[in-house]
Design a protein around this motif. Sequence first.
Motif, PDB file in Angstrom:
ATOM      1  N   HIS A   1       0.818  -1.219   0.000  1.00  0.00           N
ATOM      2  CA  HIS A   1       0.000   0.000   0.000  1.00  0.00           C
ATOM      3  C   HIS A   1       0.850   1.267   0.000  1.00  0.00           C
ATOM      4  O   HIS A   1       0.380   2.320  -0.415  1.00  0.00           O
ATOM      5  CB  HIS A   1      -0.953  -0.009   1.196  1.00  0.00           C
ATOM      6  CG  HIS A   1      -2.148  -0.895   0.986  1.00  0.00           C
ATOM      7  ND1 HIS A   1      -2.138  -2.230   1.309  1.00  0.00           N
ATOM      8  CD2 HIS A   1      -3.367  -0.650   0.446  1.00  0.00           C
ATOM      9  CE1 HIS A   1      -3.325  -2.759   0.992  1.00  0.00           C
ATOM     10  NE2 HIS A   1      -4.079  -1.832   0.468  1.00  0.00           N
ATOM     11  N   ALA A   2       2.068   1.183   0.496  1.00  0.00           N
ATOM     12  CA  ALA A   2       2.945   2.366   0.466  1.00  0.00           C
ATOM     13  C   ALA A   2       3.576   2.548  -0.913  1.00  0.00           C
ATOM     14  O   ALA A   2       3.842   3.669  -1.336  1.00  0.00           O
ATOM     15  CB  ALA A   2       4.037   2.232   1.531  1.00  0.00           C
TER      16      ALA A   2
ATOM     17  N   ALA B   1      -2.857   1.513  -3.962  1.00  0.00           N
ATOM     18  CA  ALA B   1      -3.810   0.400  -3.969  1.00  0.00           C
ATOM     19  C   ALA B   1      -4.990   0.709  -3.056  1.00  0.00           C
ATOM     20  O   ALA B   1      -4.801   1.098  -1.901  1.00  0.00           O
ATOM     21  CB  ALA B   1      -3.115  -0.879  -3.511  1.00  0.00           C
ATOM     22  N   ARG B   2      -6.199   0.536  -3.559  1.00  0.00           N
ATOM     23  CA  ARG B   2      -7.387   0.859  -2.768  1.00  0.00           C
ATOM     24  C   ARG B   2      -8.473  -0.199  -2.867  1.00  0.00           C
ATOM     25  O   ARG B   2      -9.544  -0.019  -2.275  1.00  0.00           O
ATOM     26  CB  ARG B   2      -7.942   2.235  -3.183  1.00  0.00           C
ATOM     27  CG  ARG B   2      -6.946   3.374  -2.932  1.00  0.00           C
ATOM     28  CD  ARG B   2      -7.570   4.733  -3.183  1.00  0.00           C
ATOM     29  NE  ARG B   2      -8.488   5.077  -2.118  1.00  0.00           N
ATOM     30  CZ  ARG B   2      -9.715   5.567  -2.298  1.00  0.00           C
ATOM     31  NH1 ARG B   2     -10.172   5.774  -3.516  1.00  0.00           N
ATOM     32  NH2 ARG B   2     -10.479   5.835  -1.281  1.00  0.00           N
TER      33      ARG B   2
ATOM     34  N   ALA C   1     -10.895  -2.670  -1.822  1.00  0.00           N
ATOM     35  CA  ALA C   1     -11.284  -2.851  -0.420  1.00  0.00           C
ATOM     36  C   ALA C   1     -11.003  -4.259   0.094  1.00  0.00           C
ATOM     37  O   ALA C   1     -10.661  -4.445   1.264  1.00  0.00           O
ATOM     38  CB  ALA C   1     -12.766  -2.511  -0.239  1.00  0.00           C
TER      39      ALA C   1
ATOM     40  N   SER D   1      -7.680  -4.402   1.478  1.00  0.00           N
ATOM     41  CA  SER D   1      -7.373  -3.343   2.436  1.00  0.00           C
ATOM     42  C   SER D   1      -7.987  -3.639   3.799  1.00  0.00           C
ATOM     43  O   SER D   1      -7.448  -3.227   4.820  1.00  0.00           O
ATOM     44  CB  SER D   1      -7.917  -2.014   1.892  1.00  0.00           C
ATOM     45  OG  SER D   1      -7.686  -0.955   2.781  1.00  0.00           O
ATOM     46  N   SER D   2      -9.089  -4.373   3.812  1.00  0.00           N
ATOM     47  CA  SER D   2      -9.855  -4.538   5.047  1.00  0.00           C
ATOM     48  C   SER D   2     -10.191  -6.001   5.307  1.00  0.00           C
ATOM     49  O   SER D   2     -10.847  -6.656   4.487  1.00  0.00           O
ATOM     50  CB  SER D   2     -11.155  -3.735   4.937  1.00  0.00           C
ATOM     51  OG  SER D   2     -12.083  -4.157   5.921  1.00  0.00           O
TER      52      SER D   2
ATOM     53  N   LEU E   1     -18.691   1.066   0.636  1.00  0.00           N
ATOM     54  CA  LEU E   1     -17.382   0.829   1.262  1.00  0.00           C
ATOM     55  C   LEU E   1     -16.316   0.499   0.209  1.00  0.00           C
ATOM     56  O   LEU E   1     -15.142   0.806   0.378  1.00  0.00           O
ATOM     57  CB  LEU E   1     -17.462  -0.317   2.275  1.00  0.00           C
ATOM     58  CG  LEU E   1     -17.960   0.037   3.676  1.00  0.00           C
ATOM     59  CD1 LEU E   1     -17.859  -1.177   4.585  1.00  0.00           C
ATOM     60  CD2 LEU E   1     -17.167   1.213   4.261  1.00  0.00           C
ATOM     61  N   ALA E   2     -16.743  -0.130  -0.877  1.00  0.00           N
ATOM     62  CA  ALA E   2     -15.786  -0.497  -1.922  1.00  0.00           C
ATOM     63  C   ALA E   2     -15.286   0.716  -2.691  1.00  0.00           C
ATOM     64  O   ALA E   2     -14.229   0.671  -3.318  1.00  0.00           O
ATOM     65  CB  ALA E   2     -16.398  -1.501  -2.876  1.00  0.00           C
ATOM     66  N   GLY E   3     -16.069   1.782  -2.677  1.00  0.00           N
ATOM     67  CA  GLY E   3     -15.610   3.009  -3.327  1.00  0.00           C
ATOM     68  C   GLY E   3     -15.964   3.109  -4.802  1.00  0.00           C
ATOM     69  O   GLY E   3     -15.384   3.933  -5.517  1.00  0.00           O
TER      70      GLY E   3
ATOM     71  N   PHE F   1      -8.169   1.463 -10.057  1.00  0.00           N
ATOM     72  CA  PHE F   1      -9.235   1.562  -9.050  1.00  0.00           C
ATOM     73  C   PHE F   1     -10.219   2.663  -9.428  1.00  0.00           C
ATOM     74  O   PHE F   1     -11.426   2.502  -9.266  1.00  0.00           O
ATOM     75  CB  PHE F   1      -8.622   1.849  -7.675  1.00  0.00           C
ATOM     76  CG  PHE F   1      -9.652   2.054  -6.600  1.00  0.00           C
ATOM     77  CD1 PHE F   1     -10.107   0.986  -5.853  1.00  0.00           C
ATOM     78  CD2 PHE F   1     -10.173   3.317  -6.341  1.00  0.00           C
ATOM     79  CE1 PHE F   1     -11.062   1.166  -4.856  1.00  0.00           C
ATOM     80  CE2 PHE F   1     -11.138   3.506  -5.352  1.00  0.00           C
ATOM     81  CZ  PHE F   1     -11.589   2.431  -4.617  1.00  0.00           C
ATOM     82  N   ASN F   2      -9.702   3.748  -9.922  1.00  0.00           N
ATOM     83  CA  ASN F   2     -10.555   4.884 -10.301  1.00  0.00           C
ATOM     84  C   ASN F   2     -11.251   4.569 -11.624  1.00  0.00           C
ATOM     85  O   ASN F   2     -10.786   4.934 -12.696  1.00  0.00           O
ATOM     86  CB  ASN F   2      -9.725   6.164 -10.398  1.00  0.00           C
ATOM     87  CG  ASN F   2     -10.599   7.415 -10.349  1.00  0.00           C
ATOM     88  OD1 ASN F   2     -11.825   7.329 -10.338  1.00  0.00           O
ATOM     89  ND2 ASN F   2      -9.957   8.569 -10.321  1.00  0.00           N
ATOM     90  N   GLY F   3     -12.352   3.867 -11.532  1.00  0.00           N
ATOM     91  CA  GLY F   3     -13.093   3.441 -12.711  1.00  0.00           C
ATOM     92  C   GLY F   3     -13.420   1.957 -12.652  1.00  0.00           C
ATOM     93  O   GLY F   3     -14.367   1.491 -13.276  1.00  0.00           O
TER      94      GLY F   3
END
Lengths: 344, 344, 344
Positions: C36-37, C41-42, C44, C47-48, C188-190, C258-260
């Motif tokens: 993630h650094a 990466a997003r 979900a 990430s969770s 939550l998934a964005g 992720f954006n899309g």
Amino acid sequence: MAKTNPGRFFEDYRIGEVIAHAVPRTVSGGERALYHALYPARHALYSSDEFARACGLDQSPLDDLAAFHIVFGKTVPDISLNAVANLGYAEGRWLKPVYPGDTLRATSQVIGLKQNSNGKSGVVWVRTRGINQDDEPVLDYIRWVMVRKGDPNADAPDTLVPELKPALAADDLVIPEGLDFARYDFTLAGGLHRMADYAIGEKIDHVDGVTIEEAEHMMATRLWQNTAKVHFDATNREDGKRLIYGGHVISLARALSFNGLANAQMIVGLNAGAHANPCFAGDTLRAWSEVLDMAETTHPGVGAVRLRLVAMKHGAPAFALKGEDGKYLPEVLLDLDYWALMPI
Amino acid sequence: MAKTNPGRFFEDYRIGEVIAHAVPRTVSGGERALYHALYPARHALYSSDEFARACGLDQSPLDDLAAFHIVFGKTVPDISLNAVANLGYAEGRWLKPVYPGDTLRATSQVIGLKQNSNGKSGVVWVRTRGINQDDEPVLDYIRWVMVRKGDPNADAPDTLVPELKPALAADDLVIPEGLDFARYDFTLAGGLHRMADYAIGEKIDHVDGVTIEEAEHMMATRLWQNTAKVHFDATNREDGKRLIYGGHVISLARALSFNGLANAQMIVGLNAGAHANPCFAGDTLRAWSEVLDMAETTHPGVGAVRLRLVAMKHGAPAFALKGEDGKYLPEVLLDLDYWALMPI
Amino acid sequence: MAKTNPGRFFEDYRIGEVIAHAVPRTVSGGERALYHALYPARHALYSSDEFARACGLDQSPLDDLAAFHIVFGKTVPDISLNAVANLGYAEGRWLKPVYPGDTLRATSQVIGLKQNSNGKSGVVWVRTRGINQDDEPVLDYIRWVMVRKGDPNADAPDTLVPELKPALAADDLVIPEGLDFARYDFTLAGGLHRMADYAIGEKIDHVDGVTIEEAEHMMATRLWQNTAKVHFDATNREDGKRLIYGGHVISLARALSFNGLANAQMIVGLNAGAHANPCFAGDTLRAWSEVLDMAETTHPGVGAVRLRLVAMKHGAPAFALKGEDGKYLPEVLLDLDYWALMPI
């Protein structure tokens, strides 16, 4: 009353005193992952819990040098904040593997003092000990540094120069409890050479090179909570350069030595070490090793190999070390003398 | 229908609405290790499980600012993607420590709106809450940002400017359950000064400096899943520079403040904060603090200290803050007002 | 006998042989935090832990590409140390999620050989398998590389070019046991778009850009224990540049997507991949995707989407791919064809 730490000056040390260093540190899989991101580390015992278990350990320990750097980092505010130079190491022994979840703290005992003839500085010898949450020592080494005097008129202490072993004997080494290389998997380890395949005097060019970035050495040095200004602050030196922590060079060189010494798994002794020349971002680092000694141990299949590890800048001649004048060549960064454990 | 997130514009916010932010995040020892690699963090409570337990906690929590950055990062796609400026913080409270294994999510409620007189943008106030896997709030703060309008002809909303406390009172602070500084170990903590040793109005120069690299601030900002383009994309600004996330400056300054405030252990309140000037890679950051207030708490040995933390670039005058015109000096990067817990 | 690894040359491979790669690796939360650094990466599910459990998994797995990179890295010393070019991937399948605590090792079977007409090199096809501590395969893919001959006079092997599927069919994919998107939380998934909202042939510009630093790609590549010299050693190429590991570009592009494509959660198939042009530090990377195919699966709510993911340098025309000559445009870095799982 100043709230910031001015560091200690030469006249502030007393023979025999024990300094308890601050900021204990709990390690986790995070430190292990970062060690592998910062250094091209591939020794299987530190990479795989399964491999470590097959060698008789509970799980994969934190790299021995990471444990060293954490303990070393704790000593900086008390020992080397006003140091002019880090002069040497001796009698370093790893006493117990450090596992994720362990918490490390450190103490140093002053064992030697000698004021320099110029009266402006002196040499301080300390024996530093890393200790875990069960009060067990995990690491023990002697370091000596040249430290400035705060008050040039302070009296010189009685000179005491400790007698140091030029190198640990194989019998001095502590082998981790349960360590067993009888069923060692050379294929998984990534190297087919056992101790018997090496000869005393043999030199190995580790071939690979790494070009160093500012962000990397600063992240590493911070990870060990080493606070020496010269590593982080580009305004600290007149040339605007940030000096790279000597331990970063040690870890880079050790990781590069995998290519040729993949089975020199655990570091158990540190006989001597010289940071021969400063290292800066942009340097491309290479390494070579020389086999200095070998010994068997009482653990099944476990041998001890004494190695010289030399780090040098790209462009240095092969196996570069010292010139005819006996001084380190300008491209040589590190000359380290250590004991590692290897299948016999 | 566009699949990418265009962000919200000023006219898209409604007073009272609660925005559930995306991408919950589970933290581990990995985040703790990275926090220590990215910042020169040395506060013992966040470094050692043993130290934290001796202070009455279950283990060492994630740094309070890391928890803040994670929650803040979640809000960016909904709150500040089209922001022109991050204007301020108020009434921030840490409500519960965040431990490895916890999963954080965030919500924001719109509590204020005011269109600017130019009709092209407006100010949005939100109260953001960080929530763990047990639906317990861990963090709560007000932030206001200036946001562009998407449609310049959109109607102006009714103006509502929330009343904000200029600072939290000590009684507003939530002290972590069980926290106890009665047997606090000042030697292990790395600083001998308790609350009684500080005076209101006292200023502390934190002495050390850190030169910032692009790789570091981008890794940090990504770690918090903050997606603001301006931090990562060198083609985004005309000058080709990547703006450093203000939170990176906060964490650097807070970590530097260890040298002088080693015992200001836990951050529990955020009264105000201004990112006075932009910060870029290559800047060398320094910090100073001022003691603004002190109070006792009902927890054994635990005091609360209100501190101003100022970050500035190398070369700024000592204790630089504002000029005669009342504006921040150009070298000042951050002016933060927070409450920390310290042994009395 | 040389102790360092010279790598294998073209004439050293035999059809059918299985090469066991060295240095198994145990992963932890540290690898997840570093992923993630290093990448924005997003997704979900990665990430969770809570989000992953709500989707029927035990906890949040290591990113599929991180698992791929770890397995790939192990193959480098045996497959691509003397490679001239990484030519392609086919029939890649993720067979089981990798969780913190898992230990990965890898094997490769030689499935094809073809000497080049110049007699100086040849193409080697291998099927690589990633295997966990329970001897379960977690990943399986075919890769082919052009490898130099060590001895130009070595006999050419019989030519065997394996038949490769141009793409996996949806039925070929292995869906993780228990995966269930019936109660998938889009907020939550964005991303609000389910499979039904996409159309075959639809192209998505992922909008965001990331400027790449040397320290980042080297840390990532080391984290996967990939030892290829060209990524780390600025003296290796005549132009003094360090070539960025192609997998770094894959992970950056995937994270930007992720954006899309926020709900294209799990990667389960790799159909093809071309590293169209080299990538260097300083490049600003952008990405776009094209929907190539869609299919339902037998798991509740789980669809499979076949996507083309293209990474390109800033300044490339929108949806840049190939020129009129059928060759990749010079700004195109990556053309990847993969299957991901998405709520239907």
